[in-house]
Scaffold this active site. Structure first.
Site, PDB file in Angstrom:
ATOM      1  CD  GLN A  18       0.283   9.443 -11.847  1.00 17.54           C
ATOM      2  OE1 GLN A  18       0.191   8.253 -11.570  1.00 17.54           O
ATOM      3  NE2 GLN A  18       0.924  10.296 -11.058  1.00 17.54           N
ATOM      4  NE  ARG A  75       1.234  -1.233 -10.291  1.00 12.88           N
ATOM      5  CZ  ARG A  75       0.847  -0.153  -9.602  1.00 12.88           C
ATOM      6  NH1 ARG A  75       1.740   0.714  -9.161  1.00 12.88           N
ATOM      7  NH2 ARG A  75      -0.410   0.059  -9.335  1.00 12.88           N
ATOM      8  CG  HIS A 121      -2.955   4.267 -11.249  1.00 13.28           C
ATOM      9  ND1 HIS A 121      -1.791   3.624 -10.873  1.00 13.28           N
ATOM     10  CD2 HIS A 121      -2.933   5.452 -10.599  1.00 13.28           C
ATOM     11  CE1 HIS A 121      -1.099   4.408 -10.046  1.00 13.28           C
ATOM     12  NE2 HIS A 121      -1.775   5.526  -9.866  1.00 13.28           N
ATOM     13  CG  ASN A 167      -2.471   2.523  -7.793  1.00 10.48           C
ATOM     14  OD1 ASN A 167      -1.481   1.893  -7.439  1.00 10.48           O
ATOM     15  ND2 ASN A 167      -2.608   3.819  -7.553  1.00 10.48           N
ATOM     16  CD  GLU A 168      -1.702   4.545  -3.720  1.00 12.56           C
ATOM     17  OE1 GLU A 168      -2.303   5.633  -3.624  1.00 12.56           O
ATOM     18  OE2 GLU A 168      -0.489   4.450  -3.638  1.00 12.56           O
ATOM     19  CG  ASN A 297       1.244   1.458  -4.608  1.00  7.49           C
ATOM     20  OD1 ASN A 297       1.799   0.478  -5.114  1.00  7.49           O
ATOM     21  ND2 ASN A 297       0.411   2.232  -5.286  1.00  7.49           N
ATOM     22  CE1 TYR A 299       3.748   5.729  -3.304  1.00  6.93           C
ATOM     23  CE2 TYR A 299       5.607   7.108  -3.942  1.00  6.93           C
ATOM     24  CZ  TYR A 299       4.536   6.305  -4.295  1.00  6.93           C
ATOM     25  OH  TYR A 299       4.263   6.078  -5.616  1.00  6.93           O
ATOM     26  CD  GLU A 363       2.304   3.675  -7.269  1.00  5.53           C
ATOM     27  OE1 GLU A 363       2.347   4.675  -6.517  1.00  5.53           O
ATOM     28  OE2 GLU A 363       1.348   3.441  -8.023  1.00  5.53           O
ATOM     29  CD1 TRP A 413       5.711   7.821  -8.202  1.00  4.87           C
ATOM     30  CD2 TRP A 413       4.629   6.170  -9.289  1.00  4.87           C
ATOM     31  NE1 TRP A 413       4.758   8.398  -9.005  1.00  4.87           N
ATOM     32  CE2 TRP A 413       4.091   7.408  -9.684  1.00  4.87           C
ATOM     33  CE3 TRP A 413       4.131   4.992  -9.848  1.00  4.87           C
ATOM     34  CZ2 TRP A 413       3.052   7.515 -10.609  1.00  4.87           C
ATOM     35  CZ3 TRP A 413       3.102   5.097 -10.759  1.00  4.87           C
ATOM     36  CH2 TRP A 413       2.570   6.357 -11.135  1.00  4.87           C
ATOM     37  CD  GLU A 420       2.317  13.007  -7.578  1.00  5.86           C
ATOM     38  OE1 GLU A 420       2.551  12.110  -8.407  1.00  5.86           O
ATOM     39  OE2 GLU A 420       1.882  12.774  -6.441  1.00  5.86           O
ATOM     40  CD1 TRP A 421      -1.559  11.286  -8.770  1.00  3.33           C
ATOM     41  CD2 TRP A 421      -3.208  11.307 -10.295  1.00  3.33           C
ATOM     42  NE1 TRP A 421      -1.577  10.054  -9.412  1.00  3.33           N
ATOM     43  CE2 TRP A 421      -2.572  10.042 -10.343  1.00  3.33           C
ATOM     44  CE3 TRP A 421      -4.265  11.555 -11.161  1.00  3.33           C
ATOM     45  CZ2 TRP A 421      -2.968   9.038 -11.221  1.00  3.33           C
ATOM     46  CZ3 TRP A 421      -4.661  10.545 -12.045  1.00  3.33           C
ATOM     47  CH2 TRP A 421      -4.012   9.311 -12.055  1.00  3.33           C
TER      48      TRP A 421
END
Ligand code: GBH
Length: 467
Positions: A18, A75, A121, A167-168, A297, A299, A363, A413, A420-421
């Site tokens: 990213q 991180r 990630h 990650n996730e 993580n 949100y 995150e 984050w 952003e992907w």
């Protein structure tokens, strides 16, 4: 005033693909995200991580900026294909890649910033995907991942004391292999469960290696980061309460129950049936307890009811509208996110009561609606992001000081607006505005807000006179 303990760590997070850019520089090999972005229609604005925030070149400047934010920790993730360009255990290690991360880590330490390093990630070396199907191939990927982890422990473990294996994994399995919206873009209802199994095994074997060969002499900790939205039942009816638990099982339990309890959740077993991959007794012995902390993580909170059509969330209807017609909070730029702090407090309590491990929030963050269409001068006054961080920080403070949940650290984050992907560059999650035309960084008000908030809400270390 209630305060977090003096050893509480906080900072911001990023991920290699990213921010780094320079995808062909320094000996880096391609990852599945380079290949995915090159396919037309996969990324909303047709972009890629080719340049991103140019942090492979601007990293010194980035560390300087981080320092002005007053953080204790940072991180970031390592790009596997920068370290081993072809990825595998018999492929060469790229010394330029090692030197890059080594310099970054040393610069952070020189500035009093503690590195939290994520091994994976989402940017799998493309060569492994082509060679044997990447995450689908248990025999190969577990060994190659463990070898990659070993190279990293050897190269950085003397100075890195906090490791995150994955990650996730939810995003990897569901978005990458079930819905096809993330790399490698597969659509299947069996592959996600194979990948689920292989990701957990790779994680667990890397942890085993660390504990057996490095932990004692290097003195660090290692764990996995899982993501979860808090699932708020639409009301207190038994169906809605059950739906909320099923939502947690499908989002989190599919990984967490295996790692911390050695089993799949009942609702997952019932719905997925024989598509679940069974673990052998030897595998389970490695998996069970394979994380020193709970990496989280999170949100948002979602309001949930039964009756949906999406198997990946346990057939829930999800939204943000409460029975009285009101919304949970302020809408973000992305459809899946609204501000609402109380759910975070409940989630932290749930995790502590269920899994009984100290928690690092690795995150947490917000994308202000339409921020990308504002001028820089307007965008840096990011009131909605401040509202979000204010709610979440206070919810965490209550969980720690009133409910006694041991949260040890928190990472916003993200440090920078970044790639952003599948959303490309139009969605901005940063506390720093990045002008992609010039690569200039502009601190947003939210960066100042968090600096002030943590300065005020972390206890001063005991001074001599207190002892
Ligand atoms: C984090 O995932 C990622 O770790 C980070 O890299 C990313 O930049 C950040 O989120 C912001 O998005 O298909 O409807 O689920 C958070 C969990 C997973 C939530 C992907 C959004 C995509 C929309 N995210 N999900 S959906």
């Amino acid at each position: 005033m209630a305060q977090l303990p003096s050893d509480f760590v906080w900072g911001f997070a990023t991920a290699s693909y990213q921010i780094e850019g320079s995808v062909a520089a320094g000996g880096r090999g391609p990852s599945i995200w380079d290949a995915f972005c090159a396919q037309p229609g996969k990324i909303r604005d047709g972009s890629s991580g080719e340049v991103a925030t140019d942090s492979y070149r601007l990293w010194r400047e980035d560390v300087e900026l981080l320092k002005t934010y007053g953080v204790k920790a940072y991180r970031f993730s390592l790009s596997w294909s920068r370290i081993i360009p072809l990825g595998g255990r018999t492929d060469p290690v790229n010394s330029e890649g090692i030197a890059f991360y080594r310099a970054l880590i040393e610069e952070l330490l020189k500035n009093g910033i503690e590195p939290f390093v994520t091994l994976y990630h989402w940017d799998l070396p493309q060569a492994l995907h082509e060679r044997y199907g990447g995450w689908l191939n248990k025999e190969e990927i577990v060994q190659d991942y463990v070898n990659y982890a070993k190279v990293c422990f050897e190269a950085f473990g003397d100075v890195v004391k906090n490791w995150i294996t994955h990650n996730e994994p939810w995003a990897v399995t569901i978005l990458g292999y079930e819905k096809g919206v993330f790399a490698p873009g597969h659509i299947s209802n069996t592959e996600p469960w194979i990948v689920n199994h292989n990701l957990i095994l790779a994680h667990a074997h890397a942890v085993k290696l660390y504990r057996e060969q490095y932990k004692e002499k290097q003195g660090g900790q290692i764990g996995i980061t899982l993501d979860c939205h808090w699932q708020l039942p639409y009301d207190d009816s038994p169906e809605n309460l059950e739906a909320a638990q099923r939502g947690i099982d499908f989002k989190l339990g599919r990984f967490a129950d295996l790692i911390y309890k050695g089993t799949y959740p009942e609702s997952v077993k019932r719905i997925i049936g024989d598509r679940l991959v069974e673990y052998t007794t030897e595998e389970l012995a490695v998996v069970l307890g394979s994380s020193d902390f709970f990496g989280l993580n999170t949100y948002t909170t979602q309001v949930v009811q039964p009756g949906g059509t999406d198997e990946s969330n346990g057939f829930l209807k999800t939204g943000f509208t409460l029975p009285d017609g009101s919304q949970l909070g302020t809408q973000a730029h992305v459809p899946w996110l609204q501000t609402y702090g109380p759910g975070f407090r409940t989630l932290l309590n749930y995790l502590w009561n269920t899994y009984k491990l100290p928690i690092y929030v690795t995150e947490n963050g917000f994308a202000v609606k339409n921020e990308n269409s504002l001028s820089i001068e307007e965008a840096i006054h990011d009131a909605d992001r401040i509202e979000y961080f204010h709610n979440y920080a206070n919810a965490m403070l209550q969980a720690v000081t009133e409910d006694k949940v041991p949260v040890k650290g928190y990472f916003g984050w993200s440090f920078l607006d970044n790639f952003e992907w599948a959303d490309g560059y139009q969605t901005r999650f940063g506390v720093t505005y990045v002008d992609y035309a010039t690569q200039k960084r502009y601190p947003k008000d939210s960066a100042r807000f968090l600096k002030k908030w943590f300065t005020e809400h972390i206890e001063a270390p005991a001074s001599d006179s207190d002892v």
